[in-house]
Design a protein around this motif. Structure first.
Motif, PDB file in Angstrom:
ATOM      1  N   ARG A   1       0.748  -1.186   0.003  1.00 42.52           N
ATOM      2  CA  ARG A   1      -0.196   0.028   0.074  1.00 42.52           C
ATOM      3  C   ARG A   1       0.954   1.101   0.019  1.00 42.52           C
ATOM      4  O   ARG A   1       1.733   1.628   0.520  1.00 42.52           O
TER       5      ARG A   1
ATOM      6  N   ASP B   1      -3.364   5.456   0.335  1.00 46.85           N
ATOM      7  CA  ASP B   1      -4.707   4.874  -0.157  1.00 46.85           C
ATOM      8  C   ASP B   1      -4.414   4.059  -1.045  1.00 46.85           C
ATOM      9  O   ASP B   1      -5.875   3.203  -1.412  1.00 46.85           O
TER      10      ASP B   1
ATOM     11  N   GLU C   1      -3.838   0.654  -3.288  1.00 52.14           N
ATOM     12  CA  GLU C   1      -3.037  -0.535  -3.093  1.00 52.14           C
ATOM     13  C   GLU C   1      -2.282  -1.035  -4.443  1.00 52.14           C
ATOM     14  O   GLU C   1      -2.904  -0.738  -5.573  1.00 52.14           O
TER      15      GLU C   1
END
Length: 94
Positions: free
Chosen positions: A20, A23, A25
């Motif tokens: 990550r 915010d 991924e």
């Protein structure tokens, strides 16, 4: 410098490097050729480069082949991140 922990994930016999960044991924395929997924991952990484200096490390090192490949991949990725960050700085983009 921020250290981001990554992991090797096996999903339906497909292997990925996942981590990550803020915010976002990031999911980089290791066992299949998916240029769009790689492009998407690198776009997210480039966006995050503007927020600060970071490197990606494999969280839990194992002796399996995919973990070894992931370590090498991340070493190269970290070199590329530093190079891109340096170039962005030279052009006043940071």
């Amino acid at each position: 410098m921020e250290t981001v922990n990554a992991s090797v994930v096996n999903s339906d016999e497909k292997f990925f490097i996942k981590f990550r960044l803020g915010d976002a991924e990031i999911c980089i395929p290791m066992s299949e050729d998916d240029p769009n997924a790689v492009k998407d991952a690198f776009n997210k990484i480039i966006i995050h480069i503007k927020s600060g200096d970071f490197e990606v490390k494999l969280g839990q090192a194992k002796d399996d082949l995919f973990s070894q490949v992931a370590n090498e991949y991340l070493a190269q990725l970290n070199r590329e991140i530093k190079e891109v960050r340096s170039e962005m700085s030279q052009y006043g983009l940071l």
